[in-house]
Design a protein around this motif. Structure first.
Motif, mmCIF file in Angstrom:
data_model
loop_
_atom_site.group_PDB
_atom_site.id
_atom_site.type_symbol
_atom_site.label_atom_id
_atom_site.label_comp_id
_atom_site.label_asym_id
_atom_site.label_seq_id
_atom_site.Cartn_x
_atom_site.Cartn_y
_atom_site.Cartn_z
ATOM 1 N N PHE A 18 -25.415 -25.196 5.659
ATOM 2 C CA PHE A 18 -26.317 -25.827 6.599
ATOM 3 C C PHE A 18 -25.602 -27.023 7.205
ATOM 4 O O PHE A 18 -24.576 -27.457 6.705
ATOM 5 N N CYS A 19 -26.173 -27.560 8.269
ATOM 6 C CA CYS A 19 -25.565 -28.738 8.889
ATOM 7 C C CYS A 19 -25.905 -29.968 8.050
ATOM 8 O O CYS A 19 -27.084 -30.267 7.862
ATOM 9 N N PRO A 20 -24.910 -30.699 7.552
ATOM 10 C CA PRO A 20 -25.196 -31.876 6.728
ATOM 11 C C PRO A 20 -25.632 -33.086 7.556
ATOM 12 O O PRO A 20 -25.935 -34.130 7.009
ATOM 13 N N GLY A 21 -25.697 -32.904 8.886
ATOM 14 C CA GLY A 21 -26.183 -33.980 9.742
ATOM 15 C C GLY A 21 -27.680 -33.889 9.946
ATOM 16 O O GLY A 21 -28.430 -34.816 9.610
ATOM 17 N N CYS A 22 -28.133 -32.762 10.470
ATOM 18 C CA CYS A 22 -29.560 -32.629 10.790
ATOM 19 C C CYS A 22 -30.300 -31.737 9.786
ATOM 20 O O CYS A 22 -31.528 -31.700 9.790
ATOM 21 N N GLY A 23 -29.554 -31.026 8.948
ATOM 22 C CA GLY A 23 -30.190 -30.196 7.924
ATOM 23 C C GLY A 23 -30.529 -28.796 8.375
ATOM 24 O O GLY A 23 -31.024 -27.991 7.586
ATOM 25 N N GLN A 49 -27.146 -27.973 17.206
ATOM 26 C CA GLN A 49 -28.424 -28.687 17.252
ATOM 27 C C GLN A 49 -28.220 -30.197 17.427
ATOM 28 O O GLN A 49 -28.845 -30.819 18.267
ATOM 29 N N CYS A 50 -27.349 -30.799 16.602
ATOM 30 C CA CYS A 50 -27.215 -32.264 16.594
ATOM 31 C C CYS A 50 -25.823 -32.730 17.031
ATOM 32 O O CYS A 50 -25.563 -33.927 17.060
ATOM 33 N N SER A 51 -24.944 -31.786 17.330
ATOM 34 C CA SER A 51 -23.573 -32.095 17.778
ATOM 35 C C SER A 51 -22.726 -32.785 16.714
ATOM 36 O O SER A 51 -21.736 -33.433 17.042
HETATM 37 ZN ZN LIG Z 1 -26.909 -30.513 12.901
#
Ligand SMILES: [Zn+2]
Length: 301
Positions: A18-23, A49-51
């Motif tokens: 998963f993206c560790p920035g936005c989840g 999603q969050c770049s």
């Molecule tokens: Zn993200």
């Protein structure tokens, strides 16, 4: 050598990540490539999603500690020199904490390294404690007289709990090593009292990585330098606006976010000082985040 265009083979583990920035789930279509970081050429992904850019290697606490001990903030002599270098930033942060009504409060410093911020906070009447991933740093901070605990995730921290929360959690130049931003932010939320203050000195150099990728074909040498300087050894890099959204989603109200006060020192390299000055102008006049770092003050809802 920069191998941005080299596609990394997608193992099941990567597809399940998963993206560790936005989840958000890391889709099979999430762009993956190799980037040259201070740790060497490593697989990275770029969240649509969050770049955020994020390292695709598994987080292993022991390996992360070994790596950190090779860096200035993980080694006592260079770590304490860094403490001297960052004085201007420490005091800008303490000024901000006091401005938001938290003078002389109880404070937990996440990623405390060799205690530079805790010492300055103590001089101004704060009661501080720290967590870090490096054993030597924890020992050093304990010898200075501060409560300190070795933790690779804030979820393991028992210095502050739901039953005994702190007033302020500070995360200075440390969130870029977290394997999961939403999870660590939630752990900070649980360790703060209601209306408590979260302070993040964030690294926000994702736009520099994007710029480096754009110019890769026309200026490969400069592109490589730009990306390496932007990533350094970070596991993660996220644009400021996306990071603010992640912080809000974790249960905080963002009170203030600005490149002002985030510069380490008046002796910071000229190019970095120029980037901070330009970034402060574009952020406050145009709402465009270009500075390499920012100070974020957020209230626990
Ligand atoms: Zn993200």
């Amino acid at each position: 050598m920069l191998t941005e265009s080299t596609q990394i083979s997608e193992t099941p583990a990567l597809l399940d990540s998963f993206c560790p920035g936005c989840g958000c789930p890391s889709e099979p279509t999430t762009p993956r490539f190799s980037l040259e970081s201070v740790r060497g050429p490593l697989p990275f992904a770029h969240c649509k999603q969050c770049s955020a850019y994020f390292m695709q290697t598994e987080y292993q606490a022991a390996a992360e500690e070994d790596h950190t001990r090779q860096m200035a903030w993980g080694e006592v002599d260079r770590g304490t020199q860094l403490n001297s270098f960052k004085q201007k930033m420490y005091h800008a942060i303490l000024d901000g904490i006091e401005r938001h009504g938290f003078a002389e409060s109880r404070l937990l410093d996440v990623g405390c390294s060799f205690g530079g911020f805790l010492v300055e906070a103590q001089k101004r009447g704060f009661q501080g404690a720290g967590v870090d991933i490096v054993s030597d740093a924890i020992q050093y901070v304990q010898n200075l007289g501060f409560p300190a605990q070795k933790c690779s995730t804030l979820e393991d921290c028992t210095l502050s709990t739901v039953e005994e929360p702190v007033d302020v959690v500070t995360v200075l130049d440390a969130h870029i090593y977290w394997p999961d931003q939403p999870r660590e932010l939630r752990a900070a939320w649980e360790r703060l009292r209601p209306d408590g203050l979260l302070v993040i000195r964030a690294l926000t150099k994702a736009p520099f990585i994007s710029a480096g990728r754009v110019i890769q074909k026309v200026a490969p040498g400069f592109s490589k330098k730009l990306i390496r300087k932007a990533i350094t050894d970070h596991r993660f890099s996220m644009p400021l606006k996306s990071l603010l959204t992640t912080i809000e989603t974790a249960g905080f109200e963002v009170l203030e976010a600005s490149p002002r006060g985030a510069q380490h020192s008046d002796d910071t390299a000229l190019a970095v000082r120029a980037a901070f000055a330009l970034g402060a102008f574009t952020w406050h006049s145009l709402g465009i985040a270009l500075a390499p770092g920012a100070l974020i003050f957020a209230r626990r809802k």
